[in-house]
Design an enzyme around this catalytic site. Structure first.
Site, mmCIF file in Angstrom:
data_model
loop_
_atom_site.group_PDB
_atom_site.id
_atom_site.type_symbol
_atom_site.label_atom_id
_atom_site.label_comp_id
_atom_site.label_asym_id
_atom_site.label_seq_id
_atom_site.Cartn_x
_atom_site.Cartn_y
_atom_site.Cartn_z
ATOM 1 N N HIS A 1 31.822 6.326 19.419
ATOM 2 C CA HIS A 1 30.428 6.796 19.428
ATOM 3 C C HIS A 1 29.542 6.079 20.462
ATOM 4 O O HIS A 1 28.900 6.704 21.305
ATOM 5 C CB HIS A 1 29.782 6.544 18.055
ATOM 6 C CG HIS A 1 30.527 7.054 16.882
ATOM 7 N ND1 HIS A 1 30.543 8.378 16.516
ATOM 8 C CD2 HIS A 1 31.269 6.410 15.931
ATOM 9 C CE1 HIS A 1 31.244 8.532 15.410
ATOM 10 N NE2 HIS A 1 31.703 7.351 15.031
HETATM 11 C C1 BDR Z 1 27.444 4.554 14.421
HETATM 12 O O1 BDR Z 1 27.600 3.829 13.203
HETATM 13 C C2 BDR Z 1 28.273 2.636 13.430
HETATM 14 O O2 BDR Z 1 29.208 2.392 12.421
HETATM 15 C C3 BDR Z 1 28.889 2.733 14.796
HETATM 16 O O3 BDR Z 1 28.963 1.475 15.418
HETATM 17 C C4 BDR Z 1 27.981 3.675 15.527
HETATM 18 O O4 BDR Z 1 26.928 2.973 16.154
HETATM 19 C C5 BDR Z 1 28.144 5.887 14.273
HETATM 20 O O5 BDR Z 1 27.575 6.601 13.231
#
Ligand code: BDR
Ligand code: CA
Length: 333
Positions: free
Chosen positions: A265
């Site tokens: 992500h």
């Molecule tokens: C986001 O949530 C976190 O767990 C990850 O690092 C990312 O920033 C994705 O939903």
């Protein structure tokens, strides 16, 4: 490239995909990482700060200023960490295998962000890849510096399903049936928005600084599979260490979604800061559910004219996104 780099600051809660994102930023010649600031999120602040310091040390970039920020959300307590995905240490159980952390420099995140903005002769891109608490505080404490921020590129939010159904109480789903339910969106809020909805509201509904939101809708469409991870692992010792950090996260994706691939992500958002325009955006005002009900943290696209437009990244050449990320990481060896 015209030889002029974009100054950026990464605000982060490492976090496995944060680790990929930080290393991507450091590896990218198009940007100059002016600072790394940390926030609570995937794990507690002391761990996210130490993890960010370890990643800087791994990249031999202890010279990058590092500062710890918010340990908790602006208003209501955080409902849950994401240790199930990122491991209790935030780096898939591999934190202690990384070099000793570069030390934070004693300023708070807001102080460091303000110093970077004041000192820069060019607009600075802020890349928050965790809860927006530090950025909301910066905008509240230093409104006079808003004009020095070129744009904010935030990984967070979702216009479709969220990824926080494990936080509504009870154990996370384990069965195939439950996993299918999760894939279809058992929760409506994305994790970073869910951690601090009031901060997200503050940042997404202001008109002083342009915001690009890189939501789950897109990041889940860029899964890095076995070939990508194997290529990373083979690229040299730093990349191999990063690939080892990904192992636990990969197992969590396999168990939850039934796929052998991971969503990187936060690296997708950093790539947009590195190569502006890589992601295709749609302008939409965004409302954030700040009530305490089951939709808390949901990010909702609103009609044109109902608020300042946020550039929502909903489309990209996803193969190119993954290839660009890998190509840059490889430079770290
Ligand atoms: C986001 O949530 C976190 O767990 C990850 O690092 C990312 O920033 C994705 O939903
Ligand atoms: Ca993150």
């Amino acid at each position: 490239m015209n030889g002029v780099t974009t100054p950026i600051v990464i605000d982060t809660d490492p976090g496995v995909d944060d680790a990929v994102a930080i290393m991507l930023a450091i590896a990218s010649p198009e940007v100059e990482v002016k600072a790394v600031t940390t926030v609570f999120g995937n794990v507690a602040l002391d761990a996210t700060t130490s993890n960010a310091g370890r990643l800087l040390a791994l990249c031999e970039r202890a010279d990058v200023p590092l500062a710890a920020g918010a340990a908790r959300p602006l208003v209501h307590p955080q409902r849950g960490l994401a240790a199930e995905w990122h491991g209790t240490d935030g780096l898939g159980g591999r934190a202690a295998a990384l070099p000793a952390p570069a030390a934070p420099d004693g300023r708070t995140a807001v102080e460091l962000l303000a110093d970077v903005l004041r000192a820069s002769d060019r607009p600075v891109t802020l890349v928050p890849i965790g809860p927006l608490t530090n950025i909301a505080l910066l905008l509240a404490v230093h409104p006079e510096l808003a004009g020095r921020i070129g744009r904010i590129v935030w990984m967070g939010g979702s216009l479709g399903a969220g990824n926080t159904d494990g936080f509504t109480g009870g154990p996370p789903p384990r069965s195939a049936e439950a996993s299918t339910h999760q894939t279809r969106g058992g929760g409506v809020a994305e994790f970073n928005a869910h951690c601090d909805p009031e901060a997200a509201h503050r940042v997404l509904t202001q008109a002083d600084v342009p915001v690009t939101m890189v939501p789950l809708d897109l990041t889940l469409r860029c899964p890095a599979g076995p070939e990508w991870i194997d290529a990373l692992a083979a690229a040299g010792p730093r990349c191999a260490a990063l690939a080892a950090v990904i192992t636990h996260y990969r197992a969590a994706f396999r168990e939850r979604y039934g796929i052998d691939a991971v969503a990187v992500h936060d690296a997708v958002a950093v790539l947009e800061a590195v190569l502006p325009g890589t992601l295709r955006t749609t302008a939409k005002p965004i409302a954030v559910a700040c009530d305490l009900g089951p939709a808390r943290g949901a990010t909702v696209g609103m009609p044109e004219g109902s608020g300042p437009p946020v550039q929502v990244a909903l489309d990209a050449d996803t193969d190119k996104v993954l290839a660009e990320i890998l190509e840059r990481l490889r430079r770290l060896g």
